[in-house]
Design an enzyme around this catalytic site. Structure first.
Site, short mmCIF file in Angstrom:
data_model
loop_
_atom_site.label_atom_id
_atom_site.label_comp_id
_atom_site.label_asym_id
_atom_site.label_seq_id
_atom_site.Cartn_x
_atom_site.Cartn_y
_atom_site.Cartn_z
N LYS A 32 0.85 -1.20 0.00
CA LYS A 32 0.00 0.00 0.00
C LYS A 32 0.89 1.25 0.00
CE LYS A 32 -4.57 1.02 1.86
NZ LYS A 32 -5.29 1.09 0.60
N GLU A 55 -7.32 -5.90 -10.24
CA GLU A 55 -8.21 -5.25 -9.26
C GLU A 55 -8.59 -3.87 -9.79
OE1 GLU A 55 -6.43 -4.25 -5.47
OE2 GLU A 55 -4.44 -4.17 -6.34
N1 PLP Z 1 -6.99 -2.87 -3.37
C1 PLP Z 1 -6.56 -1.61 -3.30
C2 PLP Z 1 -5.74 -1.09 -4.42
C3 PLP Z 1 -6.89 -0.81 -2.19
O1 PLP Z 1 -6.48 0.45 -2.10
C4 PLP Z 1 -7.67 -1.36 -1.16
C5 PLP Z 1 -8.00 -0.58 0.02
O2 PLP Z 1 -7.40 -0.67 1.03
C6 PLP Z 1 -8.10 -2.68 -1.28
C7 PLP Z 1 -7.75 -3.40 -2.39
C8 PLP Z 1 -8.92 -3.31 -0.22
O3 PLP Z 1 -8.14 -3.66 0.88
P1 PLP Z 1 -8.76 -3.75 2.33
O4 PLP Z 1 -9.89 -4.70 2.25
O5 PLP Z 1 -7.64 -4.27 3.16
O6 PLP Z 1 -9.19 -2.39 2.69
C1 COI Z 2 -9.44 1.60 1.72
O1 COI Z 2 -10.37 0.91 1.37
O2 COI Z 2 -9.09 1.77 2.88
C2 COI Z 2 -8.62 2.24 0.73
O3 COI Z 2 -7.50 2.54 1.01
C3 COI Z 2 -9.15 2.58 -0.55
C4 COI Z 2 -8.77 3.97 -0.83
C5 COI Z 2 -8.33 4.07 -2.21
C6 COI Z 2 -9.78 4.95 -0.37
#
Ligand code: PLP
Ligand code: COI
Length: 341
Positions: A184, A220
């Site tokens: 991230k 994704e």
């Molecule tokens: N993919 C991306 C590129 C994201 O920014 C996020 C957000 O956090 C997710 C997937 C989903 O991840 P999570 O379920 O851990 O929030």
């Molecule tokens: C999240 O779901 O926490 C993310 O980071 C997505 C974001 C692009 C807002």
């Protein structure tokens, strides 16, 4: 504790400045004690590593008010783990995982008045992040860093809440094989800004990115993983080393199997298969599960049988079960819910 007088139901996914945030600084090879501050601003040297070479990463998680009035967070240990891995890949000093969880709790507790009430449709979004703060002019990692967590009450990420979205297949690539797609890092989002602006201009809610090497497999979107449901009711999700390992997606795969008795599989998914799925959704902390009704591939439309009016039936069950766990209506698996005392 008295809640702030906000119109919770009409909140979008935006920034509302709250009272307290957590700050810790890394200097001389170690993290300091860290603590809360009311100062929402950051003063940086003009040559700070983050400003020159984008040495920054972040996380996202939420706090919820449960049906019985407790305030909880969902699997913050997994955000701590992921940020640790991200930091290692970016040559940043990983923030200690136990301190991460403690800092999350401290920020939620200090801003309890901003945690939206149960049933309001809003939640408190927490944004942990870290950046290189000392001057760096040659291309190398910073030696000083700041770790912070702020929070902001939010509503749905996509306007229209649970209305199915229309996506487009992007001509841009999000992440290279062996690149940074699985962490991230802020840079993954910087490069997605042009494609998302273009997609929005063309009337799409998000981009579907394909694998950069062959452009045949589903990866994704800019901010969420995909979930698909096959016509015989199996939940499938793309397996790839260049997508973010979504905590929501990993949780939903467990929910599908253990709460709903469904088959659930993580595997490579070819774009050619997408037209044969019964349902499609985007999953992430911000997106929760947002249903997808249609995907447009250069003028060719793929419409899912679940339609453009509501969530597909299995997507809905997954949504209800996950949010049921998060809001305390259903018993959670061990360790998923961390209460703020
Ligand atoms: N993919 C991306 C590129 C994201 O920014 C996020 C957000 O956090 C997710 C997937 C989903 O991840 P999570 O379920 O851990 O929030
Ligand atoms: C999240 O779901 O926490 C993310 O980071 C997505 C974001 C692009 C807002």
């Amino acid at each position: 504790m008295e809640k702030k007088d906000l119109d919770w139901a009409s909140l979008g996914f935006g920034y509302v400045q709250t009272e307290q945030r957590y700050v810790s600084n890394f200097k001389d090879g170690k993290w300091d004690e860290g603590g809360l501050t009311t100062d929402a601003n950051i003063v940086l040297n003009e040559c700070a590593g983050v400003l020159q070479y984008a040495q920054t990463c972040f996380e996202g998680l939420k706090a919820y008010t449960t049906e019985d009035g407790r305030i909880v967070t969902f699997r913050p240990d997994l955000n701590a783990d992921r940020m640790y891995t991200t930091a290692q890949r970016l040559e940043m000093p990983p923030f200690p995982k136990d301190k991460f969880v403690e800092a999350v709790k401290a920020v939620v507790k200090a801003n309890a008045a901003y945690v939206p009430p149960y049933g309001s449709g809003a939640t408190l979004y927490l944004r942990p992040y870290m950046f290189g703060s000392n001057p760096v002019i040659g291309v190398k990692p910073a030696t000083e860093y700041q770790f912070r967590i702020f929070c902001t009450p939010v509503g749905p990420y996509f306007k229209g809440g649970a209305k199915p979205l229309t996506l487009c297949v992007s001509d841009f690539d999000r992440a290279a094989p062996h690149g940074t797609g699985n962490i991230k890092a802020g840079l993954n989002y910087a490069m997605s800004l042009h494609p998302i602006v273009e997609a929005h201009k063309a009337g799409y809610a998000e981009n579907m990115y394909l694998d950069a090497a062959t452009r045949t497999k589903v990866e994704e979107t800019g901010g969420a993983n995909f979930l698909f449901v096959t016509k015989d009711g199996k939940v499938v999700t793309p397996k790839s080393n260049s997508i973010l390992p979504s905590i929501t997606r990993r949780s939903l795969m467990i929910v599908a199997k253990e709460y709903l008795g469904l088959e659930a599989e993580e595997r490579e998914i070819y774009f050619d298969e997408v037209k044969d799925f019964a349902e499609c959704g985007l999953c992430g902390t911000a997106a929760v599960i947002s249903p997808v009704g249609k995907i447009v591939d250069h003028g060719k439309e793929i419409s899912f049988p679940s339609g453009m009016d509501e969530m597909g039936p299995i997507t809905k069950k997954l949504y209800d079960t996950l949010t049921g766990i998060q809001m305390g209506r259903l018993d959670p698996p061990e360790g998923w819910i961390v209460e703020i005392d």
